[in-house]
Design a protein around this motif. Structure first.
Motif, short mmCIF file in Angstrom:
data_model
loop_
_atom_site.label_atom_id
_atom_site.label_comp_id
_atom_site.label_asym_id
_atom_site.label_seq_id
_atom_site.Cartn_x
_atom_site.Cartn_y
_atom_site.Cartn_z
N GLU A 184 0.89 -1.25 0.11
CA GLU A 184 0.13 -0.09 -0.08
C GLU A 184 0.90 1.31 0.01
OE1 GLU A 184 -3.22 0.13 -0.22
OE2 GLU A 184 -3.87 -1.71 0.35
N ASN A 185 0.82 1.88 -1.11
CA ASN A 185 1.43 3.28 -1.06
C ASN A 185 3.14 3.13 -1.09
OD1 ASN A 185 -1.03 4.83 -1.45
ND2 ASN A 185 -1.14 4.68 0.83
N GLY A 186 3.30 2.11 -1.68
CA GLY A 186 5.05 1.62 -1.74
C GLY A 186 5.58 1.02 -0.40
N ARG A 187 4.60 0.60 0.43
CA ARG A 187 4.93 0.05 1.79
C ARG A 187 4.30 -1.40 1.82
NH1 ARG A 187 2.90 -0.26 6.92
NH2 ARG A 187 1.13 0.75 6.18
N ILE A 188 5.22 -2.30 2.33
CA ILE A 188 4.74 -3.67 2.38
C ILE A 188 3.99 -3.66 3.89
CG2 ILE A 188 5.22 -6.03 2.90
CD1 ILE A 188 7.86 -5.43 1.55
N THR A 189 2.62 -4.11 3.59
CA THR A 189 1.66 -4.33 4.81
C THR A 189 1.51 -5.52 5.17
OG1 THR A 189 -0.24 -4.22 3.08
CG2 THR A 189 0.55 -2.14 4.02
N GLY A 190 1.78 -6.55 4.02
CA GLY A 190 1.55 -8.14 4.36
C GLY A 190 2.51 -8.78 3.52
N PHE A 191 2.83 -10.21 3.87
CA PHE A 191 3.45 -11.22 2.97
C PHE A 191 3.21 -12.54 3.57
CE2 PHE A 191 5.88 -11.13 6.95
CZ PHE A 191 6.61 -12.24 7.10
N THR A 192 3.68 -13.53 2.76
CA THR A 192 3.53 -15.06 2.97
C THR A 192 4.87 -15.53 2.34
OG1 THR A 192 2.37 -16.93 3.45
CG2 THR A 192 2.20 -15.61 1.31
N LEU A 193 5.17 -16.69 3.05
CA LEU A 193 6.38 -17.51 2.64
C LEU A 193 5.55 -18.77 2.36
CD1 LEU A 193 9.21 -16.69 4.84
CD2 LEU A 193 8.89 -15.79 2.32
N GLY A 194 5.85 -19.22 1.09
CA GLY A 194 5.01 -20.81 0.85
C GLY A 194 6.03 -21.89 1.11
N ARG A 195 5.71 -22.85 1.77
CA ARG A 195 6.44 -24.11 2.34
C ARG A 195 5.89 -25.37 1.57
NH1 ARG A 195 7.46 -24.91 8.61
NH2 ARG A 195 8.55 -26.31 7.84
N VAL A 196 6.72 -26.09 1.01
CA VAL A 196 6.31 -27.35 0.09
C VAL A 196 7.00 -28.54 0.69
CG1 VAL A 196 6.09 -28.47 -2.05
CG2 VAL A 196 5.84 -25.99 -1.85
N GLY A 197 6.29 -29.53 1.10
CA GLY A 197 6.77 -30.73 1.84
C GLY A 197 6.08 -31.82 1.14
N PRO A 198 6.48 -33.13 1.49
CA PRO A 198 5.89 -34.51 1.22
C PRO A 198 4.35 -34.45 1.28
CG PRO A 198 7.71 -34.83 2.69
CD PRO A 198 7.23 -33.25 3.00
N VAL A 199 3.70 -33.62 1.96
CA VAL A 199 2.41 -33.78 2.35
C VAL A 199 1.48 -32.59 1.77
CG1 VAL A 199 0.59 -34.22 4.07
CG2 VAL A 199 2.76 -35.19 4.48
N SER A 200 1.88 -31.45 1.96
CA SER A 200 1.01 -30.40 1.57
C SER A 200 2.00 -29.12 1.20
CB SER A 200 0.36 -30.13 2.66
OG SER A 200 1.24 -29.54 3.94
N ARG A 201 1.26 -28.17 0.58
CA ARG A 201 1.90 -26.50 0.32
C ARG A 201 1.19 -25.91 1.17
NH1 ARG A 201 1.60 -23.72 -5.52
NH2 ARG A 201 2.93 -25.66 -5.80
N GLN A 202 1.82 -24.87 1.99
CA GLN A 202 1.34 -24.13 3.18
C GLN A 202 1.75 -22.73 2.85
OE1 GLN A 202 3.08 -25.30 7.00
NE2 GLN A 202 2.16 -23.45 8.10
N ALA A 203 0.79 -21.92 3.06
CA ALA A 203 1.17 -20.40 3.16
C ALA A 203 1.53 -20.03 4.62
CB ALA A 203 -0.04 -19.52 2.89
N SER A 204 2.82 -19.84 4.94
CA SER A 204 3.34 -19.68 6.21
C SER A 204 3.51 -18.40 6.60
CB SER A 204 4.40 -20.76 6.49
OG SER A 204 5.47 -20.24 5.48
N ALA A 205 3.77 -18.06 7.90
CA ALA A 205 4.27 -16.66 8.25
C ALA A 205 3.39 -15.47 7.72
CB ALA A 205 5.69 -16.37 8.12
N LEU A 206 2.11 -15.81 7.58
CA LEU A 206 1.17 -15.12 7.01
C LEU A 206 0.76 -13.83 7.63
CD1 LEU A 206 -1.85 -16.12 4.44
CD2 LEU A 206 -1.48 -13.94 5.53
N THR A 207 1.25 -12.67 7.41
CA THR A 207 0.84 -11.39 8.06
C THR A 207 0.26 -10.42 6.99
OG1 THR A 207 2.84 -11.57 9.61
CG2 THR A 207 1.82 -9.17 9.10
#
Length: 282
Positions: A184-207
């Motif tokens: 928003e207006n050039g500033r990061i207000t949220g993010f997530t890091l994708g994790r992938v393993g043998p079982v699933s894909r996860q949206a992690s550290a989601l702020t």
């Protein structure tokens, strides 16, 4: 207990194999980080030369929190007090930490309570095996860049409660194509890091600043690249509006986790912390 020794853990392959016996989602590379990173430590239970149990920890912000993870005992050796022995040894190794923290299964929480851990929250993994993300429409969502890491580290400290930039850099390096930011207006207000393993894909550290932004970031992770058999988000049960919105889209609660502290009470997650980094890292 005769014949069983508790030793310092140093074999990521053995930890990865143990994780597979309980259907957990860590990769071999994750297990290496859990045991060999500078802020990591762990123990194995060994019987007749074979690893039959594990417990590990990652220390955040010097000695502010020791986050315990990977507490596993092979099924034939359970209910013999091995988990308690490993935890007692690990807690001794982490005596310098002001807070010890972990996410347990409801059954496992009984073991931790006997050692003095206290429940401060509950959370669930919310998952779908047939999720179809909405078409990309939010132009504020963009790929996360290496130059953004200092900014998201500061944002994560506000949402999670302590600084863990080295770990965020690690997960970004694993799957940079699954890392996204919302601006928003050039500033990061949220993010997530994708994790992938043998079982699933996860949206992690989601702020994120609000539920709709959290779901848009979740969709970005689910949409990118090859489809995963399961997509999930691990969220605190207090995120009731987000949980209701996920249910409308078929993302439903699966396994429960109990968040527990030992020693000084640790910082509570902020309202903008919508998806944890994982049951293994908080």
């Amino acid at each position: 207990m005769n014949g069983i020794a508790i030793i310092r853990a140093a074999d990521p392959d053995a930890l990865f194999e143990l994780a597979g016996t309980v259907g957990w989602n860590q990769t071999r590379r994750d297990c290496r980080e859990m045991l060999l990173a500078p802020a990591a430590t762990g123990v194995f239970a060994v019987c007749d030369g074979h690893v039959i149990g594990s417990a590990a920890a990652m220390v955040y912000e010097k000695n502010r929190i020791g986050y315990i993870n990977m507490v596993i005992v092979r099924e034939p050796f359970r209910r013999r007090g091995i988990a308690t022995r490993m935890l007692e040894k690990l807690m001794e190794m982490l005596h310098h930490c002001r807070t010890l923290r972990l996410y347990a299964t409801p059954a496992g929480s009984c073991v931790y309570e006997k050692l003095g851990f206290r429940t401060y929250a509950t959370l669930h993994k919310f998952a779908s095996d047939s999720y179809v993300p909405l078409p990309e429409s939010d132009r504020r969502i963009m790929p996360l860049l290496p130059s953004d890491l200092p900014e998201i580290t500061a944002l994560d400290k506000q949402s999670f409660g302590v600084e863990r930039g080295t770990l965020l850099e690690y997960f970004y390096s694993c799957h940079p194509e699954l890392a996204f930011k919302i601006t928003e207006n050039g500033r990061i207000t949220g993010f997530t890091l994708g994790r992938v393993g043998p079982v699933s894909r996860q949206a992690s550290a989601l702020t994120a600043p609000k539920e709709e932004d959290a779901l848009a970031l979740f969709d970005a992770v689910a949409r990118q690249g090859e489809p995963s058999p399961r997509v999930l988000l691990a969220a605190f049960d207090t995120r009731k509006r987000l949980i209701a919105q996920m249910a409308e889209r078929g993302i439903l609660p699966s396994s429960e986790m109990v968040a527990m502290d030992f020693g000084e009470s640790g910082p509570l997650p902020a309202a903008c912390y919508y998806g944890v980094l994982g049951g293994d890292f908080g």
